[in-house]
Design an enzyme around this catalytic site. Structure first.
Site, short mmCIF file in Angstrom:
data_model
loop_
_atom_site.label_atom_id
_atom_site.label_comp_id
_atom_site.label_asym_id
_atom_site.label_seq_id
_atom_site.Cartn_x
_atom_site.Cartn_y
_atom_site.Cartn_z
N ILE A 580 0.83 -1.22 0.00
CA ILE A 580 0.00 0.00 0.00
C ILE A 580 0.85 1.26 0.00
O ILE A 580 0.34 2.37 0.04
CB ILE A 580 -0.95 0.03 1.21
CG1 ILE A 580 -0.19 -0.09 2.53
CG2 ILE A 580 -2.01 -1.05 1.09
CD1 ILE A 580 -1.07 0.08 3.76
N GLY A 581 2.18 1.12 -0.05
CA GLY A 581 3.04 2.31 -0.09
C GLY A 581 4.50 1.93 0.01
O GLY A 581 4.86 0.89 0.53
N THR A 582 5.34 2.83 -0.53
CA THR A 582 6.79 2.61 -0.50
C THR A 582 7.48 3.90 -0.09
O THR A 582 7.13 4.99 -0.57
CB THR A 582 7.32 2.17 -1.88
OG1 THR A 582 6.66 0.97 -2.26
CG2 THR A 582 8.82 1.93 -1.84
N GLY A 583 8.44 3.80 0.80
CA GLY A 583 9.22 4.95 1.24
C GLY A 583 10.70 4.72 1.03
O GLY A 583 11.12 3.73 0.43
N GLY A 584 11.51 5.65 1.54
CA GLY A 584 12.94 5.56 1.34
C GLY A 584 13.58 4.40 2.07
O GLY A 584 14.64 3.91 1.68
N GLY A 586 11.58 1.58 3.44
CA GLY A 586 10.79 0.38 3.54
C GLY A 586 9.53 0.44 2.70
O GLY A 586 9.14 1.49 2.20
N ASP A 700 10.63 14.79 10.52
CA ASP A 700 10.06 14.71 9.16
C ASP A 700 8.54 14.83 9.20
O ASP A 700 7.83 14.03 8.61
CB ASP A 700 10.48 13.40 8.50
CG ASP A 700 10.22 13.42 6.99
OD1 ASP A 700 9.94 14.51 6.45
OD2 ASP A 700 10.28 12.35 6.36
#
Length: 844
Positions: A580-584, A586, A700
């Site tokens: 459901i989502g991707t970050g820097g 994980g 952040d």
């Protein structure tokens, strides 16, 4: 005793100091009522109790203080009516009761205060008419009654206040015409009557106000043409006539207003051309005439407006090409010409506007190519050139626009491939290239774009596989016949079909279909072998290998333990279908461990070389003890040689950023929900900064890291993510925040403290009210008055109806606190505890 931290109530025994001349308790923390005994201080000339927490009513005994020159009661919580006995204070010079909760009418007895010089009643709940008796106050220089509920007409007797410098009547419910007698106020510099229900025409007598600097008549029901005589007011710096029913033309005589800095004429019924004479306004910084019926061409003389920073002429009937002279406006920050009938090409000279941050040329008839000179717009964060007739290739220079947050090139005739330079657009939140003729494959560079970006590539001629990254799970890709991939609405790629054929489940399915044809004998043998296998498995239960075992935490909201293999099973070994989502650092998966028990699992990227695993374990062990309604709950973690992940509560509404970027979803966030979201963020940060030991600094805070539950309650997520990095990592400062939210002091220091979070909170709070990132407005917010901030045409999200008067006060408080949080000096910013307390106090 000013500016201390005195608490408690004002002692009534002070009423015994009968020789006292001055009592100044300004800016403390005093509470409770004002003692009636202070009315005994007959010698008192100066009484100041501003900026405290005093409550109750103003004592009528103050009418006995006949020697009083100065009475300051502002910035408290005083309520009830203003005592008419104050009309006895004939020596009074300054009377300031602003920012309280006073109600009732303005006493007509105030007409007796003939020595009064300064009279501030603003930001209360006063109602009824403005007394005509105020016209007797011939010494008055400031009359300020804005933000009340005053009704009736503006008394013509105010025209007798010939020493008046400033008249603030805005944000009330005043009706009727503007009295022509106001033209007698020859010393007036500020006339603000906007946001009322005034009707009729603008009196030409206002042309007599030769010292006038500010004239704001917006948000009323004024009609008729703008009087040409206003062109004589050479001292004018600000004119606002927005949101009326004004007709006629834009006056060429306005070109003589050589001191003009701001000209707002939008949302009227103005017609005809824009006079070229406006090109003489060399100090003009902001001109808005959008949403009118203006026709003709854009004046090339605007190229002389070298100080112009904002120009909005959208939603009119402008024609012909954009003059190349517009490239001379080198201070331009925000240019909107959308919704006209402009044709021709985008001038190459636009590239000289190197400070440009917002460009909207959408819904016109522009043709030709996108000029490569756009690569010089190093500061731009919003660009919309959709709904035109642009053709040829998207220039590779688009990759230089590293601060771009929103790019819309849809509904054009753009061709060829998408440039791979898009991977440089790490601030991008929305990319719309739909309804073009783009061809070729989707660049693998898209995999490097930030998490949560909105992508629309539909109605093109793209081909090949869709990149296997989370950003394409919900992307709009329809009507690209040759695209393939494991995405809803697309056919599988040949390689995926082969993989599916080789899948063990696929072979089992084929076998089941063939069994009836093989015969009863083979079926019987197969079933016999299967039963024997199951019996052997019960005798020798499977033991997890070293690769399958891992650390685990107990998850208190579920029964028993959740271990490594449970997560693998629930996600089919972290299949992208659950992503459901991707970050820097994980990828986040939605995981249903059992019916009605859903969690979010963030799996760390195995290739993150900078991850400090010891710090990671210490961090999660500390965070498992944190419980706050506005912080996402961490249920557990797993640190494993193959996969390391965190287990969080799952929040149904997703990120605040995804909602605000959607015109449909944003309408669900009414003003009360938005204020409560800001309050929730403040509460969570206050807890982290002041109630945790040691304190936790988020580093952040952005709308991407605020998640909302089913009731739109805000939950701070991803806090401590920056602590996953080694302190000696070369990109330590690069990850200490999201562009557009980072405190300015981090440009010259690597040390982050809680005041960096305070600054980021200020940005998010404004963004929640505006519905979009404030952009360059951030730097000017701390210096702008609340008069500028409150009108919805300046900051409020126009996608939802304006707030009611009760909620509007809360919105104003949020904006006021945001201004303080955005102070460039971190030492002058409030703490999150102070912000949270003020929001809690004023919202309940």
């Amino acid at each position: 005793m000013t500016e201390n931290q005195l608490t408690g109530s004002i002692p009534s025994a002070l009423g015994n100091l009968t020789s006292l001349k001055l009592l100044n308790l300004y800016q403390n923390q005093l509470s409770g009522p004002i003692p009636v005994e202070l009315g005994n201080l007959k010698s008192l000339t100066d009484l100041e109790v501003s900026i405290n927490q005093l409550s109750g009513s103003i004592p009528s005994s103050f009418g006995n203080l006949t020697s009083l020159n100065f009475l300051y009661l502002d910035h408290n919580q005083l309520s009830g009516p203003i005592p008419p006995e104050l009309g006895n204070l004939k020596s009074l010079v300054d009377l300031v009761v602003s920012l309280n909760q006073l109600s009732g009418s303005i006493p007509s007895s105030f007409g007796n205060l003939t020595s009064l010089n300064i009279f501030y009643l603003d930001q209360n709940q006063l109602s009824g008419p403005i007394p005509a008796e105020l016209g007797k106050l011939k010494s008055l220089t400031y009359l300020v009654v804005y933000y009340n509920q005053l009704s009736g007409s503006i008394p013509s007797s105010l025209g007798d206040l010939t020493n008046l410098n400033a008249l603030y009547l805005d944000h009330n419910q005043l009706s009727g015409p503007i009295p022509i007698e106001l033209g007698n106020l020859k010393t007036l510099t500020h006339l603000l009557v906007y946001n009322n229900q005034l009707s009729g025409s603008i009196p030409s007598s206002l042309a007599n106000l030769s010292n006038l600097q500010w004239l704001t008549l917006g948000d009323n029901k004024l009609s008729g043409p703008i009087p040409s005589e206003l062109g004589k007011l050479k001292s004018l710096t600000h004119i606002s006539v927005v949101k009326n029913q004004l007709g006629g033309f834009i006056l060429s005589s306005f070109g003589d207003l050589i001191s003009l800095n701001l000209l707002y004429m939008h949302q009227n019924e103005l017609a005809g051309p824009i006079p070229g004479e406006l090109g003489k306004l060399k100090y003009l910084t902001d001109f808005r005439a959008n949403n009118n019926q203006i026709s003709g061409s854009l004046p090339p003389e605007f190229g002389n407006l070298t100080q112009l920073q904002r120009l909005n002429l959208s939603s009119n009937h402008l024609v012909v090409e954009v003059p190349k002279e517009f490239g001379k406006m080198k201070n331009m920050l925000d240019l909107s010409l959308a919704g006209n009938q402009l044709s021709g090409v985008i001038p190459l000279e636009f590239g000289f506007c190197e400070l440009l941050e917002v460009l909207d040329l959408s819904k016109n008839r522009l043709n030709g190519s996108i000029p490569r000179s756009i690569g010089q717009w190093a500061q731009i964060h919003y660009m919309n050139i959709s709904n035109n007739k642009l053709s040829e290739k998207i220039p590779s220079e688009i990759g230089k626009l590293v601060h771009l947050a929103e790019l819309d090139l849809s509904h054009n005739f753009l061709t060829k491939e998408i440039p791979s330079g898009v991977q440089s657009l790490q601030s991008l939140q929305k990319l719309d290239l739909s309804h073009n003729r783009l061809s070729g494959s989707i660049p693998d560079a898209f995999m490097n774009l930030p998490n949560g970006i909105y992508i629309n590539l539909s109605y093109n001629e793209l081909s090949g596989p869709v990149p296997s990254c989370a950003n394409f799970v919900n992307a709009s890709l329809e009507s690209n016949p040759d695209l393939c991939g494991n995405v809803t609405g697309l056919k599988l790629c040949p390689s995926q079909i082969m993989k599916k054929k080789n899948d063990p489940f696929h072979h089992k399915l084929i076998l089941v279909i063939m069994l009836p044809l093989i015969g009863a004998l083979i079926l019987g043998v197969f079933m016999y072998g299967l039963i024997a296998y199951q019996q052997q498995k019960k005798k020798s239960p499977h033991k997890p290998s070293d690769e399958e075992s891992g650390d685990y935490f107990s998850i208190t909201s579920f029964d028993g333990k959740v271990v490594y293999v449970d997560i693998l099973k629930a996600t089919n070994d972290f299949d992208e279908a659950y992503c459901i989502g991707t970050g820097g650092y994980g990828t986040v998966y939605k995981v249903e461990l059992e019916p009605n028990n859903v969690v979010a699992v963030k799996k760390l990227h195995p290739s993150s070389e900078n991850v400090d695993h010891n710090g990671f374990l210490n961090e999660v062990r500390a965070l498992t003890n944190i419980r706050h309604r506005n912080i996402v709950k961490l249920y557990g973690y797993c640190s494993h040689v193959r996969h390391s992940f965190l287990i969080y509560e799952y929040l149904e509404k997703g990120s605040l950023g995804s909602i605000l970027r959607s015109d449909v979803l944003a309408k669900e966030l009414d003003w009360l929900k938005r204020v409560n979201i800001v309050k929730g963020i403040a509460n969570g940060l206050a807890y982290m900064h002041h109630d945790c030991s040691p304190p936790i600094i988020h580093r952040d805070i952005s709308i991407a890291n605020i998640l909302l539950d089913s009731d739109y309650e805000a939950h701070i997520s991803d806090f401590g993510t920056s602590k996953l990095l080694k302190l000696d990592s070369s990109n330590w400062t690069a990850i200490a925040g999201t562009y557009g939210y980072i405190a300015p002091e981090l440009a010259y220091t690597m040390v982050a403290n809680e005041k960096c979070d305070v600054y980021s909170f200020g940005v998010v709070a404004v963004e929640v009210i505006m519905g979009k990132h404030p952009g360059d407005l951030i730097t000017s917010l701390p210096t702008l008055s609340s008069d500028y901030l409150v009108p919805e045409e300046n900051v409020e999200d126009s996608r939802i109806p304006p707030p009611s008067s009760q909620v509007e006060k809360q919105v104003r408080l949020v904006l006021s606190l945001s201004r303080a949080c955005l102070n460039s000096n971190p030492l002058e910013r409030p703490t999150m505890q102070q912000v949270s307390n003020l929001l809690m106090k004023d919202l309940f």
